[in-house]
Scaffold this motif. Structure first.
Motif, mmCIF file in Angstrom:
data_model
loop_
_atom_site.group_PDB
_atom_site.id
_atom_site.type_symbol
_atom_site.label_atom_id
_atom_site.label_comp_id
_atom_site.label_asym_id
_atom_site.label_seq_id
_atom_site.Cartn_x
_atom_site.Cartn_y
_atom_site.Cartn_z
ATOM 1 N N PHE A 144 0.813 -1.215 0.000
ATOM 2 C CA PHE A 144 0.000 0.000 0.000
ATOM 3 C C PHE A 144 0.847 1.266 0.000
ATOM 4 O O PHE A 144 0.438 2.296 -0.544
ATOM 5 C CB PHE A 144 -0.995 -0.026 1.165
ATOM 6 C CG PHE A 144 -2.155 -0.950 0.904
ATOM 7 C CD1 PHE A 144 -3.142 -0.589 -0.004
ATOM 8 C CD2 PHE A 144 -2.234 -2.185 1.507
ATOM 9 C CE1 PHE A 144 -4.203 -1.445 -0.290
ATOM 10 C CE2 PHE A 144 -3.296 -3.045 1.242
ATOM 11 C CZ PHE A 144 -4.279 -2.677 0.340
ATOM 12 N N THR A 145 2.056 1.192 0.560
ATOM 13 C CA THR A 145 2.963 2.341 0.479
ATOM 14 C C THR A 145 3.308 2.640 -0.971
ATOM 15 O O THR A 145 3.203 3.789 -1.428
ATOM 16 C CB THR A 145 4.255 2.070 1.277
ATOM 17 O OG1 THR A 145 3.934 1.883 2.660
ATOM 18 C CG2 THR A 145 5.232 3.232 1.139
ATOM 19 N N TYR A 146 3.698 1.597 -1.715
ATOM 20 C CA TYR A 146 4.099 1.822 -3.104
ATOM 21 C C TYR A 146 2.900 2.015 -4.024
ATOM 22 O O TYR A 146 3.014 2.690 -5.063
ATOM 23 C CB TYR A 146 5.001 0.685 -3.589
ATOM 24 C CG TYR A 146 6.406 0.869 -3.081
ATOM 25 C CD1 TYR A 146 7.268 1.764 -3.698
ATOM 26 C CD2 TYR A 146 6.854 0.198 -1.940
ATOM 27 C CE1 TYR A 146 8.547 1.966 -3.212
ATOM 28 C CE2 TYR A 146 8.131 0.403 -1.452
ATOM 29 C CZ TYR A 146 8.971 1.290 -2.093
ATOM 30 O OH TYR A 146 10.228 1.507 -1.607
ATOM 31 N N ASP B 140 6.130 -1.354 -10.121
ATOM 32 C CA ASP B 140 6.910 -1.076 -8.910
ATOM 33 C C ASP B 140 6.267 -1.705 -7.675
ATOM 34 O O ASP B 140 6.950 -2.246 -6.801
ATOM 35 C CB ASP B 140 7.007 0.445 -8.687
ATOM 36 C CG ASP B 140 8.272 1.017 -9.300
ATOM 37 O OD1 ASP B 140 8.737 0.467 -10.313
ATOM 38 O OD2 ASP B 140 8.788 2.016 -8.763
ATOM 39 N N THR B 141 4.960 -1.597 -7.596
ATOM 40 C CA THR B 141 4.235 -2.105 -6.430
ATOM 41 C C THR B 141 4.460 -3.609 -6.258
ATOM 42 O O THR B 141 4.680 -4.091 -5.144
ATOM 43 C CB THR B 141 2.730 -1.820 -6.583
ATOM 44 O OG1 THR B 141 2.552 -0.456 -6.987
ATOM 45 C CG2 THR B 141 1.995 -2.044 -5.275
ATOM 46 N N ILE B 142 4.414 -4.347 -7.363
ATOM 47 C CA ILE B 142 4.650 -5.796 -7.328
ATOM 48 C C ILE B 142 6.123 -6.078 -7.035
ATOM 49 O O ILE B 142 6.462 -7.003 -6.290
ATOM 50 C CB ILE B 142 4.241 -6.450 -8.668
ATOM 51 C CG1 ILE B 142 2.782 -6.120 -9.019
ATOM 52 C CG2 ILE B 142 4.480 -7.949 -8.631
ATOM 53 C CD1 ILE B 142 1.779 -6.613 -8.007
ATOM 54 N N TRP B 143 6.996 -5.287 -7.624
ATOM 55 C CA TRP B 143 8.436 -5.456 -7.435
ATOM 56 C C TRP B 143 8.807 -5.406 -5.955
ATOM 57 O O TRP B 143 9.482 -6.297 -5.438
ATOM 58 C CB TRP B 143 9.168 -4.361 -8.203
ATOM 59 C CG TRP B 143 10.660 -4.346 -8.053
ATOM 60 C CD1 TRP B 143 11.391 -3.648 -7.135
ATOM 61 C CD2 TRP B 143 11.612 -5.047 -8.862
ATOM 62 N NE1 TRP B 143 12.729 -3.861 -7.307
ATOM 63 C CE2 TRP B 143 12.890 -4.715 -8.363
ATOM 64 C CE3 TRP B 143 11.501 -5.909 -9.949
ATOM 65 C CZ2 TRP B 143 14.060 -5.230 -8.927
ATOM 66 C CZ3 TRP B 143 12.670 -6.402 -10.503
ATOM 67 C CH2 TRP B 143 13.936 -6.069 -9.990
ATOM 68 N N HIS B 144 8.361 -4.360 -5.270
ATOM 69 C CA HIS B 144 8.762 -4.167 -3.873
ATOM 70 C C HIS B 144 8.057 -5.135 -2.922
ATOM 71 O O HIS B 144 8.618 -5.499 -1.888
ATOM 72 C CB HIS B 144 8.482 -2.731 -3.441
ATOM 73 C CG HIS B 144 9.331 -1.717 -4.157
ATOM 74 N ND1 HIS B 144 10.693 -1.641 -3.983
ATOM 75 C CD2 HIS B 144 9.012 -0.753 -5.054
ATOM 76 C CE1 HIS B 144 11.175 -0.664 -4.745
ATOM 77 N NE2 HIS B 144 10.185 -0.123 -5.405
#
Length: 358
Positions: free
Chosen positions: A23-25, A82-86
């Protein structure tokens, strides 16, 4: 009994970490992707078809693909948001529990050969002042060492991404070590300046221009995933894009692209410029490329708790590759995927199948 309890506690902690990270990303990328082009229903269907077998238990970040589309990147569902990456990729390949210790710049030259790292002349570890060889010294002796050099760079040794907290020591007469220790919360390194190779300085002489290279270790093999040359803005000391710098894609053979990306500081978005807009531009091939790759491969295996590493590396005036730092977590793939598309290339589905146990 105790080990089982701690193991369960670690699992709970890891799930909380993933939830907060996602949720942050998701929010951060929403803010970054305010300007984007809407996808068609067919494009959304194509993305959903690709990801349907991978159990993403959160809202899917379709807005990130809209951002890529706005920058004329060919739609490919294998591009990793990015969200999936992190949330999924980095924690799978890299140990987030061990990251802080291994990323501490005070231990950089325990992992990297000293000839391939910036010369550290002074270090502070948890408020203990040491010389470059990890020997305790007094403040007076530290000042004597500092005074031998014309100019030095001081960096926080922890939480130092994006050039945060970097300062330059030029006026030695006013240097207060007690204040320096306080300013950096007792954790910093003082290093001699790296005099870069003429190839790098021709793009901008005021900054140390570095190659940001992403590598992967998988099944005992070393892979170059993507890279670019970061160039500081004229008159700037740092090579950050957010400070007006630019980045130039470089392929796995060490050849630069003929276009560079810059950040439009008015709307905080990215745009392209011709590489020949740089002064003295006349060569696309990064010198000592094979030596750089050999150094990164050797060092990557020393850091095998971290299969994906983002390196900042340059070449000094004598042609010696210098690893300025490495980033083990929290490094984004979106700059890279603007140029190479899916960062894992042909390995994408195999990697996702392993991560999501398909």
């Amino acid at each position: 009994m105790k080990d089982k309890f701690l193991s369960r506690l670690d699992k709970i902690h890891f799930n909380i970490f993933k939830l907060v990270t996602f949720f942050t990303y998701y929010i951060l990328t929403k803010n970054r992707c305010k300007k984007r082009v809407r996808l068609s229903s067919m494009e959304i269907k194509k993305i959903n078809e690709f990801w349907k077998n991978y159990k993403i238990h959160f809202p899917f970040p379709i807005h990130e693909y809209e951002w890529y589309k706005m920058h004329d990147v060919e739609l490919n569902p294998a591009i990793i948001p990015d969200t999936i990456w992190h949330t999924y990729i980095e924690p799978y390949f890299n140990s987030y529990l061990m990251e802080k210790g291994f990323e501490d710049k005070n231990y950089l030259d325990m992992i990297i050969n000293k000839n391939n790292a910036p010369l550290t002349i002074l270090r502070c570890i948890d408020y203990e002042l040491l010389d470059g060889n990890y020997v305790y010294i007094s403040n007076d002796d530290a000042l004597k060492i500092i005074n031998k050099y014309n100019e030095l760079i001081c960096k926080p040794s922890l939480e130092s991404g994006g050039g945060r907290g970097i300062s330059f020591i030029t006026n030695k007469s006013n240097l207060d070590l007690f204040e320096l220790i306080k300013q950096y919360h007792g954790n910093f390194v003082v290093q001699d300046m790296v005099e870069q190779h003429t190839f790098f300085s021709r793009f901008n002489s005021s900054s140390l221009n570095t190659l940001r290279i992403v590598t992967l270790i998988k099944d005992g093999k070393f892979y170059y995933l993507s890279g670019f040359l970061r160039v500081g803005a004229e008159g700037e000391r740092l090579d950050n894009v957010s400070a007006g710098g630019s980045f130039i894609p470089v392929n796995k053979q060490g050849k630069l692209s003929e276009v560079a990306w810059i950040e439009n500081l008015k709307n905080h978005d990215l745009e392209q410029i011709r590489l020949d807009s740089f002064k003295h531009f006349d060569n696309l091939n990064v010198p000592y490329w094979d030596e750089i790759m050999k150094l990164l491969e050797e060092t990557a295996f020393k850091l095998s708790h971290f299969k994906i590493i983002n390196w900042d590396v340059s070449v000094d005036k004598n042609g010696v590759p210098i690893i300025i730092e490495y980033n083990l977590m929290d490094s984004s793939p979106y700059f890279h995927q603007l140029n190479v598309g899916p960062i894992f290339g042909d390995l994408t589905e195999e990697i996702l199948n392993n991560i999501f146990k398909i």
